[in-house]
Design a protein around this motif. Structure first.
Motif, PDB file in Angstrom:
ATOM      1  N   LEU A  17     -11.746 -28.506  49.915  1.00  0.00           N
ATOM      2  CA  LEU A  17     -10.463 -27.901  50.256  1.00  0.00           C
ATOM      3  C   LEU A  17      -9.939 -28.557  51.523  1.00  0.00           C
ATOM      4  CD1 LEU A  17     -11.290 -24.108  49.672  1.00  0.00           C
ATOM      5  CD2 LEU A  17     -10.346 -25.763  48.046  1.00  0.00           C
ATOM      6  N   ARG A  18      -8.638 -28.802  51.563  1.00  0.00           N
ATOM      7  CA  ARG A  18      -8.050 -29.521  52.701  1.00  0.00           C
ATOM      8  C   ARG A  18      -6.835 -28.777  53.242  1.00  0.00           C
ATOM      9  NH1 ARG A  18      -9.984 -34.931  53.080  1.00  0.00           N
ATOM     10  NH2 ARG A  18     -11.544 -35.289  51.445  1.00  0.00           N
ATOM     11  N   LEU A  19      -6.722 -28.784  54.574  1.00  0.00           N
ATOM     12  CA  LEU A  19      -5.611 -28.139  55.251  1.00  0.00           C
ATOM     13  C   LEU A  19      -4.350 -28.984  55.117  1.00  0.00           C
ATOM     14  CD1 LEU A  19      -4.598 -25.894  57.230  1.00  0.00           C
ATOM     15  CD2 LEU A  19      -5.230 -27.463  59.087  1.00  0.00           C
ATOM     16  N   LEU A  54      -6.896 -19.030  57.093  1.00  0.00           N
ATOM     17  CA  LEU A  54      -6.524 -19.990  56.062  1.00  0.00           C
ATOM     18  C   LEU A  54      -6.447 -19.325  54.693  1.00  0.00           C
ATOM     19  CD1 LEU A  54      -8.774 -22.982  57.182  1.00  0.00           C
ATOM     20  CD2 LEU A  54      -6.404 -22.485  57.831  1.00  0.00           C
ATOM     21  N   VAL A  55      -5.356 -19.600  53.991  1.00  0.00           N
ATOM     22  CA  VAL A  55      -5.125 -19.079  52.646  1.00  0.00           C
ATOM     23  C   VAL A  55      -5.048 -20.254  51.681  1.00  0.00           C
ATOM     24  CG1 VAL A  55      -3.358 -18.032  51.167  1.00  0.00           C
ATOM     25  CG2 VAL A  55      -4.014 -16.914  53.301  1.00  0.00           C
ATOM     26  N   MET A  56      -5.709 -20.113  50.535  1.00  0.00           N
ATOM     27  CA  MET A  56      -5.677 -21.177  49.538  1.00  0.00           C
ATOM     28  C   MET A  56      -4.379 -21.093  48.739  1.00  0.00           C
ATOM     29  SD  MET A  56      -8.613 -22.241  46.765  1.00  0.00           S
ATOM     30  CE  MET A  56      -8.623 -20.648  45.955  1.00  0.00           C
ATOM     31  N   GLN A  69      -5.998 -26.926  48.279  1.00  0.00           N
ATOM     32  CA  GLN A  69      -5.330 -26.969  49.569  1.00  0.00           C
ATOM     33  C   GLN A  69      -5.299 -25.576  50.193  1.00  0.00           C
ATOM     34  OE1 GLN A  69      -1.448 -28.524  48.675  1.00  0.00           O
ATOM     35  NE2 GLN A  69      -2.173 -30.635  48.435  1.00  0.00           N
ATOM     36  N   VAL A  70      -5.334 -25.552  51.527  1.00  0.00           N
ATOM     37  CA  VAL A  70      -5.195 -24.305  52.270  1.00  0.00           C
ATOM     38  C   VAL A  70      -4.108 -24.487  53.323  1.00  0.00           C
ATOM     39  CG1 VAL A  70      -7.595 -23.598  51.917  1.00  0.00           C
ATOM     40  CG2 VAL A  70      -6.992 -24.931  53.948  1.00  0.00           C
ATOM     41  N   ILE A  71      -3.471 -23.381  53.699  1.00  0.00           N
ATOM     42  CA  ILE A  71      -2.497 -23.394  54.783  1.00  0.00           C
ATOM     43  C   ILE A  71      -2.894 -22.328  55.797  1.00  0.00           C
ATOM     44  CG2 ILE A  71      -0.601 -24.261  53.367  1.00  0.00           C
ATOM     45  CD1 ILE A  71       0.476 -21.360  53.340  1.00  0.00           C
TER      46      ILE A  71
END
Length: 237
Positions: A17-19, A54-56, A69-71
């Motif tokens: 998972l990437r920001l 962080l939320v996916m 992805q996460v934000i």
């Protein structure tokens, strides 16, 4: 963030998972409701802190590999997503848990303290991923989250356990719980004693107590979330 469907379980070799940068349109559109909800939560529990978590926002699964992805969002928005029933399709709560197991086969879980957002609930050591879990290249360090939360909640460090390879993912609605088996060389009684001594030394421990699960009859449906019940029944079968 409740689901009416049965959780499903999947073995994963890798999770990447990437920001990414960006705003959360749902949170922006529902800011007034989120702030009202946060006000009610903090009135009941002033210890809550509106930090960044962080939320996916996107995920794909190819065989035994999950990418996504996460934000970064504020905790108030995250809790609103959880409590409003995950109203934003495609958004989810992805987190890693240390499935702590004693040498004699008991799973050791914690009862969340009264000052936490999940007071009284029973979980493996875990936490909502935040910016401290992001590596310099933007990847989410899920294993690092596991070991950090394990140490913070129980005092057990990576040197004290054997961490198995791979993840067991439990998908329940908008939740994705990533379980990593963490084995202790101590018996359940020894492990509980060690953790209880650690908790007694903490000014405000995150856990209010411990719960041992050796068999399916030990699963508490009143305090354990559905995804955790599903995982425990799977590993105890």
């Amino acid at each position: 963030m409740h689901s009416t469907t049965e959780p499903r379980l999947l073995t994963l070799r890798e999770v990447d998972l990437r920001l990414v940068d960006g705003v959360w349109p749902w949170a922006e559109a529902n800011r007034a409701a989120i702030e009202a909800h946060w006000a009610a939560l903090t009135a009941a529990n002033p210890a809550l802190f509106n930090g960044r978590v962080l939320v996916m926002r996107q995920r794909e699964i190819d065989g035994e590999v999950m990418t996504g992805q996460v934000i970064a969002v504020d905790y108030a928005s995250f809790l609103a997503m959880r409590d409003f029933g995950a109203p934003d399709p495609g958004t989810g709560n992805c987190f890693a848990m240390a499935a702590l197991r004693s040498a004699d086969g008991a799973y050791v879980l914690g009862v969340m303290g009264s000052h936490t957002a999940n007071a009284g609930r029973v979980y493996f050591p875990a936490g909502t991923p935040d910016m401290s879990d992001v590596l310099p290249d933007g990847r989410l360090d899920l294993l690092g989250s596991v070991t950090r939360e394990l140490a913070e909640e129980t005092g057990i460090t990576p040197d004290d356990v054997t961490i198995e390879e791979g993840w067991t993912a439990v998908f329940e609605g908008a939740r994705v719980a990533l379980m990593r088996i963490v084995r202790s060389p101590l018996s359940a009684a020894e492990l509980v004693g060690r953790i209880e001594r650690f908790l007694a030394s903490e000014e405000q421990p995150e856990l209010a107590g411990l719960k041992l699960v050796r068999r399916a009859a030990d699963i508490d449906t009143a305090t354990m979330p559905l995804f955790l019940q599903h995982y425990l029944r799977h590993v105890l079968a």
